[in-house]
Design a protein around this motif. Structure first.
Motif, PDB file in Angstrom:
ATOM      1  N   VAL B 198       0.844  -1.053  -0.006  1.00 20.39           N
ATOM      2  CA  VAL B 198       0.050  -0.041   0.095  1.00 20.39           C
ATOM      3  C   VAL B 198       0.843   1.386   0.047  1.00 20.39           C
ATOM      4  O   VAL B 198       2.047   1.263   0.871  1.00 20.39           O
ATOM      5  N   GLY B 199       0.742   2.237  -1.093  1.00 17.65           N
ATOM      6  CA  GLY B 199       1.216   3.326  -0.911  1.00 17.65           C
ATOM      7  C   GLY B 199       0.457   4.495  -0.364  1.00 17.65           C
ATOM      8  O   GLY B 199      -0.708   4.546  -0.595  1.00 17.65           O
ATOM      9  N   GLY B 200       1.114   5.370   0.273  1.00 11.74           N
ATOM     10  CA  GLY B 200       0.332   6.550   0.691  1.00 11.74           C
ATOM     11  C   GLY B 200       0.621   7.609   0.098  1.00 11.74           C
ATOM     12  O   GLY B 200       1.398   7.928  -0.752  1.00 11.74           O
ATOM     13  N   ASN B 201       0.072   8.939   0.612  1.00 13.78           N
ATOM     14  CA  ASN B 201       0.408  10.198  -0.049  1.00 13.78           C
ATOM     15  C   ASN B 201       1.322  10.975   0.710  1.00 13.78           C
ATOM     16  O   ASN B 201       1.366  11.054   2.170  1.00 13.78           O
ATOM     17  N   ILE B 202       2.495  11.409   0.055  1.00 11.17           N
ATOM     18  CA  ILE B 202       3.591  12.226   0.612  1.00 11.17           C
ATOM     19  C   ILE B 202       3.390  13.368   0.614  1.00 11.17           C
ATOM     20  O   ILE B 202       3.254  13.989  -0.694  1.00 11.17           O
ATOM     21  N   LYS B 203       3.402  14.412   1.583  1.00 10.47           N
ATOM     22  CA  LYS B 203       3.272  15.686   1.649  1.00 10.47           C
ATOM     23  C   LYS B 203       4.488  16.594   2.171  1.00 10.47           C
ATOM     24  O   LYS B 203       5.170  15.971   2.868  1.00 10.47           O
ATOM     25  N   MET B 204       4.744  17.537   1.917  1.00  8.75           N
ATOM     26  CA  MET B 204       5.733  18.574   2.361  1.00  8.75           C
ATOM     27  C   MET B 204       5.638  18.871   3.879  1.00  8.75           C
ATOM     28  O   MET B 204       4.547  19.515   4.014  1.00  8.75           O
ATOM     29  N   SER B 205       6.598  18.507   4.809  1.00 11.15           N
ATOM     30  CA  SER B 205       6.194  19.014   5.953  1.00 11.15           C
ATOM     31  C   SER B 205       6.769  20.323   6.150  1.00 11.15           C
ATOM     32  O   SER B 205       6.738  20.907   7.320  1.00 11.15           O
ATOM     33  N   ASN B 206       7.589  20.909   5.389  1.00  8.60           N
ATOM     34  CA  ASN B 206       8.389  22.260   5.753  1.00  8.60           C
ATOM     35  C   ASN B 206       7.402  23.389   5.910  1.00  8.60           C
ATOM     36  O   ASN B 206       6.191  23.330   5.111  1.00  8.60           O
ATOM     37  N   HIS B 207       7.376  24.127   6.848  1.00  9.44           N
ATOM     38  CA  HIS B 207       6.574  25.100   7.141  1.00  9.44           C
ATOM     39  C   HIS B 207       5.190  24.779   7.487  1.00  9.44           C
ATOM     40  O   HIS B 207       4.299  25.580   7.540  1.00  9.44           O
ATOM     41  N   VAL B 208       5.341  23.448   8.022  1.00 11.79           N
ATOM     42  CA  VAL B 208       3.646  23.072   8.455  1.00 11.79           C
ATOM     43  C   VAL B 208       3.990  22.842   9.978  1.00 11.79           C
ATOM     44  O   VAL B 208       4.992  22.286  10.465  1.00 11.79           O
ATOM     45  N   LYS B 209       2.779  23.008  10.673  1.00  8.28           N
ATOM     46  CA  LYS B 209       2.730  22.951  12.120  1.00  8.28           C
ATOM     47  C   LYS B 209       2.180  21.779  12.369  1.00  8.28           C
ATOM     48  O   LYS B 209       0.994  21.588  11.835  1.00  8.28           O
ATOM     49  N   PHE B 210       2.506  21.053  13.322  1.00  8.10           N
ATOM     50  CA  PHE B 210       1.946  19.757  13.797  1.00  8.10           C
ATOM     51  C   PHE B 210       1.624  19.682  15.268  1.00  8.10           C
ATOM     52  O   PHE B 210       2.323  20.393  16.150  1.00  8.10           O
ATOM     53  N   PHE B 237       0.964  12.441  -6.856  1.00  5.00           N
ATOM     54  CA  PHE B 237       0.188  11.436  -6.073  1.00  5.00           C
ATOM     55  C   PHE B 237      -1.385  11.447  -6.185  1.00  5.00           C
ATOM     56  O   PHE B 237      -2.008  10.532  -5.930  1.00  5.00           O
ATOM     57  N   VAL B 238      -1.866  12.522  -6.674  1.00  2.00           N
ATOM     58  CA  VAL B 238      -3.357  12.710  -6.809  1.00  2.00           C
ATOM     59  C   VAL B 238      -3.655  12.515  -8.270  1.00  2.00           C
ATOM     60  O   VAL B 238      -4.633  11.641  -8.682  1.00  2.00           O
ATOM     61  N   GLY B 239      -3.024  13.281  -9.128  1.00  2.83           N
ATOM     62  CA  GLY B 239      -3.262  13.342 -10.251  1.00  2.83           C
ATOM     63  C   GLY B 239      -2.909  11.849 -11.070  1.00  2.83           C
ATOM     64  O   GLY B 239      -3.843  11.339 -11.937  1.00  2.83           O
ATOM     65  N   TYR B 297      -2.501 -10.526  -7.238  1.00  3.37           N
ATOM     66  CA  TYR B 297      -1.964  -9.576  -6.202  1.00  3.37           C
ATOM     67  C   TYR B 297      -2.480  -8.251  -6.447  1.00  3.37           C
ATOM     68  O   TYR B 297      -3.000  -7.875  -7.520  1.00  3.37           O
ATOM     69  N   SER B 298      -2.471  -7.463  -5.618  1.00  4.42           N
ATOM     70  CA  SER B 298      -2.537  -5.968  -6.190  1.00  4.42           C
ATOM     71  C   SER B 298      -1.974  -5.070  -5.004  1.00  4.42           C
ATOM     72  O   SER B 298      -1.615  -5.280  -3.982  1.00  4.42           O
ATOM     73  N   MET B 299      -1.519  -3.940  -5.704  1.00  6.64           N
ATOM     74  CA  MET B 299      -0.765  -2.848  -4.698  1.00  6.64           C
ATOM     75  C   MET B 299      -1.609  -1.636  -4.975  1.00  6.64           C
ATOM     76  O   MET B 299      -1.844  -1.058  -6.039  1.00  6.64           O
ATOM     77  N   LYS B 300      -2.085  -0.985  -3.979  1.00  7.16           N
ATOM     78  CA  LYS B 300      -2.766  -0.204  -3.620  1.00  7.16           C
ATOM     79  C   LYS B 300      -2.496   1.309  -3.347  1.00  7.16           C
ATOM     80  O   LYS B 300      -1.149   1.251  -2.968  1.00  7.16           O
ATOM     81  N   TYR B 301      -3.079   2.226  -3.658  1.00  9.57           N
ATOM     82  CA  TYR B 301      -2.586   3.635  -3.089  1.00  9.57           C
ATOM     83  C   TYR B 301      -3.885   4.456  -2.598  1.00  9.57           C
ATOM     84  O   TYR B 301      -4.914   4.257  -2.969  1.00  9.57           O
ATOM     85  N   THR B 302      -3.504   5.026  -1.618  1.00 10.99           N
ATOM     86  CA  THR B 302      -4.643   5.827  -0.850  1.00 10.99           C
ATOM     87  C   THR B 302      -4.328   7.101  -0.599  1.00 10.99           C
ATOM     88  O   THR B 302      -3.213   7.507  -0.123  1.00 10.99           O
ATOM     89  N   PRO B 303      -4.985   8.143  -0.999  1.00 10.06           N
ATOM     90  CA  PRO B 303      -4.326   9.585  -0.725  1.00 10.06           C
ATOM     91  C   PRO B 303      -4.654   9.916   0.575  1.00 10.06           C
ATOM     92  O   PRO B 303      -4.159  11.085   1.019  1.00 10.06           O
ATOM     93  N   ASP B 304      -5.553   9.281   1.347  1.00  7.16           N
ATOM     94  CA  ASP B 304      -5.966   9.728   2.666  1.00  7.16           C
ATOM     95  C   ASP B 304      -4.939   9.420   3.689  1.00  7.16           C
ATOM     96  O   ASP B 304      -5.031   9.728   4.991  1.00  7.16           O
TER      97      ASP B 304
END
Lengths: 362, 473
Positions: B198-210, B237-239, B297-304
């Motif tokens: 399963v692949g996930g969505n990778i986003k930039m953490s620069n300048h993000v507050k957690f 990742f989305v397109g 088999y399958s390899m999935k992706y989820t943007p969430d």
């Protein structure tokens, strides 16, 4: 007009077409986002719609909505509104409404798209069928829903069937899905069964066991998981024999072993030890691993100790590891530890030494 | 004769670029439209209870390879401890760091050495010297100290060898895995028993507050290099990934965040330490293995299911990263060249791999060819300036709209927010992206071929900064 000019015009036309498509996609976001927002938070109008329809129908003798009113079920927002309206009614009124309006509702429930069907099944799983003698139409609908391949529809449909709490119906559903070769997560099945089923669980398990051999492995495992959870050991002897069935899935065998491991009688301990000694390590290593781990919960016997000491020298890493843990659990005498230490199998020594060093944590 | 040849070449190029750009625009349009449509369907299904609502979990081992990660490692582990997931362990692999990464982790979490622990080297890796463990909040933290393997792949393999659970999550040491990431990813495995990755969505953490592993504030407009990557990742990742997911032809489950069935990793031999793009190499290898053996088999992706990563903040760091990625791409495509246009490998072999060859591998060369054509026609005085400018502007507009569409798809994301100001910044960034960024990446890729030998199998990390993250103790 030269070829190049034609090419140039084609490129421009294509690009413009793509731009139109992309613009459309962008625009559509506006509509789809609004629609999604409406579905989540703006359904009061839809609830009121159904309340009004119900009030009008209550004024006539049969309290039945008009067939054309049910056409609204084709819209997701109306469907959500119906669910919200029904959930507000007391259980008796829910059952009464469902029974009297079965014909109209079910007619359109069959015509819906798959996503809406799943929601309809979800709605049924939350409502109360007071009069169980008049649920046949809904049962048939739900059984037909099982013909579709959507995993969400199947999940919600099974929940609704479990909620109806009729052993025959559940049995029929499992057989149907097995015949159609449709698997479903055994964990979901067992948990949904335990949460939604309101009848006599023992009776249900007896009914399901009567068709055990006709089911896919996932349904078998689900049944065994429920037995495990409810400490139901009526069929332990039959399960012990099944461990030697070459055709039985190894996952089912592992579930059986866990069930047997929960009832720590000398008979079950001896059966598990026997299985470890007789099973082929090449093809059954998973089952042997689980059995080696399960033996740790049993009272110490010579047979069990001997079996685990032998398993400690297995060529399979996981068997050795579980055997070592189980030996530590049941307790080893100094002589037994020495026996391993003085042996030639370094892997066995390593596994046991590590398990002994982690004794407190194990 | 030479001139005639060049004229014929130019003519050929005209036809070639027509088809090249048409296919590209067609693919991007379709994948973008499908991506947006799927996102809408996901959200609608959520609302209509087309979900598997369950507290169920698959035990997972989170492998965090670390080489000189003293700045971010503690924060990474603390964020992992806050995951909303029932059963998992954290395996930190210190790959012979020369800083005090190992000691910092031991001291902070009071790890104890496991003396005499048997290790099963199911996958080849450099020797493991020491293993330390401790439990915090019922979560097992394991620190492996091993011989330097010169790459992340070797470290990850060591982590797999020591892991105890049936699913492996691989991630980087400077990342923040969103609190609900594993829960969402586990649902995909629950839905389909054939899922092996399963692949996930990778986003930039620069300048993000957690706060407690959830983003509370995301910012655009602070660093252009980062912003362009935000737009680029959104496109990818989305397109693209969602469309590829539908056809089971995802070629990359990112090394930054991916989940694999451990038994499959053992069967295929784990990550390749010789590869510079070990994530793509592994994913393609898995496709090859299952297609060859005709197993479902399958390899999935989820943007969430989201993981936040630190992206390069300077062009210099970005250049290094993209050079490594491009070399990894060359290696992988060369290694699996027999799969290309091979019907045995289905949509992966017949469509996705050829697409990647044409539009990612050869793209820099075609860019050079395109410039050659333009420069020649200028000198030859055969160029039609209005036409060239018009087509260029149309493609620019096309690229900008594509980027914007993917960015606005955030509206469909769970727990993601968007504002008019951000859309405007995204628009501006998309313009700069089309005008400059893509060409920069193509040039970097082109020149990376000459650096391939130097870049091979070497830990490369951009300059690390601490992430703005609060964690409730």
């Amino acid at each position: 007009m030269g070829t190049l000019h034609l090419l140039a015009i084609l490129i421009i036309l294509l690009l413009i077409m793509y731009l139109v498509v992309i613009s459309f996609v962008l625009d559509s976001h506006v509509f789809t986002i609004r629609y999604l927002h409406k579905l989540t938070s703006n359904t009061q109008d839809d609830v009121s719609f159904w309340i009004k329809k119900k009030d009008i129908s209550d004024q006539n003798d049969h309290s039945v909505l008009k067939t054309r009113d049910w056409k609204n079920l084709e819209k997701a927002e109306r469907l959500i509104g119906l669910q919200k309206m029904l959930i507000q009614l007391p259980p008796i009124e829910q059952g009464d409404f469902l029974t009297k309006n079965a014909e109209g509702m079910i007619h359109y429930a069959r015509k819906m798209n798959v996503t809406n069907k799943a929601y309809f099944a979800y709605m049924l799983s939350e409502l109360s069928f007071q009069d169980h003698d008049h649920t046949q139409a809904y049962e048939d609908l739900l059984m037909d829903y099982l013909d579709r391949s959507s995993v969400y529809l199947r999940e919600n449909t099974l929940k609704a069937l479990f909620h109806m709490s009729k052993p025959d119906l559940i049995k029929e559903a499992f057989i149907k899905l097995s015949r159609q070769n449709k698997s479903h997560s055994e964990k979901l099945l067992s948990d949904d069964l335990m949460n939604a089923y309101q009848g006599d669980t023992k009776q249900l398990l007896k009914e399901l066991y009567s068709v055990f051999d006709h089911l896919l492995p996932c349904y078998k495992i689900a049944i065994i998981l429920v037995m495990n959870h409810t400490n139901f050991h009526q069929y332990d002897q039959q399960f012990i024999s099944a461990l030697y069935d070459q055709d039985l899935s190894i996952d089912v065998k592992c579930a059986i072993i866990r069930l047997l491991g929960k009832k720590t009688t000398p008979e079950n301990g001896a059966s598990l030890a026997n299985y470890i000694n007789q099973a082929d390590e090449e093809t059954q290593w998973e089952g042997i691993t689980v059995a080696a781990g399960a033996l740790g919960a049993f009272p110490k016997t010579d047979d069990i100790t001997k079996t685990l000491l032998k398993a400690l020298t297995s060529s399979q890493w996981y068997i050795r590891r579980n055997a070592a843990h189980s030996l530590v659990f049941i307790g080893m005498s100094a002589d037994e530890i020495k026996q391993v230490e003085n042996g030639k199998d370094q892997y066995a020594k390593d596994a046991l030494n590590f398990a002994l060093s982690r004794k407190d944590e194990i | 004769m030479m001139i005639t040849f060049v004229h014929k070449l130019i003519s050929f190029c005209n036809y070639f670029f027509f088809f090249y750009l048409t296919i590209y625009a067609l693919y991007i349009s379709i994948s973008s439209a499908v991506g947006s449509w799927r996102m809408y369907q996901y959200r609608k299904k959520d609302i209509l209870h087309n979900v598997l609502e369950h507290d169920f979990y698959y035990p997972m081992s989170i492998i965090v390879p670390a080489y000189n990660e003293s700045i971010s490692i503690i924060q990474t582990i603390q964020n992992l401890l806050k995951l909303d997931y029932k059963k998992f362990e954290i395996v930190i692999v210190d790959d012979g760091s020369t800083d005090d990464t190992k000691q910092i982790v031991i001291d902070h979490f009071h790890l104890q050495k496991d003396e005499g622990r048997p290790i099963r080297y199911a996958i080849k890796c450099q020797p493991i010297h020491e293993i330390y463990t401790a439990e915090k909040d019922d979560i097992l933290i394991t620190l492996i100290s091993k011989e330097n393997g010169r790459c992340k792949a070797d470290a990850t393999n060591a982590g797999i060898n020591v892991s105890q659970y049936p699913y492996i999550v691989n991630m980087d040491a400077d990342e923040i895995l969103q609190k609900d990431a594993l829960k969402i990813a586990a649902h995909l495995i629950l839905e389909d028993e054939n899922v092996v990755g399963v692949g996930g969505n990778i986003k930039m953490s620069n300048h993000v507050k957690f706060k407690n592993s959830m983003p509370v504030e995301t910012e655009l407009g602070k660093n252009l290099v980062v912003d362009m990557q935000v737009i680029e990742y959104g496109r990818a990742f989305v397109g693209s990934r969602i469309f590829q997911n539908d056809c089971n032809m995802n070629l990359i489950i990112s090394g930054g965040y991916g989940i694999f069935k451990k038994s499959v990793l053992l069967e295929v031999g784990g990550f390749d330490p010789k590869s510079m793009g070990e994530d793509m190499e592994l994913t393609v290898r898995i496709h090859q293995y299952f297609k060859k053996n005709k197993k479902p088999y399958s390899m999935k992706y989820t943007p969430d299911s989201v993981c936040w990563t630190q992206g390069p903040q300077t062009l210099k760091d970005l250049r290094k990263q993209r050079q490594r990625w491009y070399c990894g791409l060359i290696q992988t495509l060369f290694k699996y060249r027999k799969m290309i246009l091979n019907p045995r490998y289905g949509s992966v072999g017949m469509f996705m791999l050829p697409y990647v060859v044409m539009y990612e591998l050869l793209n820099p060369f075609f860019m050079v060819l395109g410039w050659f054509v333009i420069i020649w026609t200028i000198f030859d005085k055969s160029i039609n300036y209005p036409f060239v400018l018009f087509v260029y502007l149309l493609y620019l507009l096309f690229g900008i709209l594509m980027s914007l569409t993917s960015y606005i798809d955030k509206l469909y994301m769970k727990k993601d927010e968007i504002s008019f100001k951000k859309i405007m910044i995204a628009l501006l960034t998309a313009i700069i992206d089309s005008l400059f960024f893509r060409m920069f990446i193509s040039c970097v890729s082109l020149f990376s071929i000459f650096k391939m030998k130097k870049l091979r199998s070497k830990w490369e990390s951009p300059t690390r900064v601490a992430v703005n993250s609060e964690v409730d103790e």
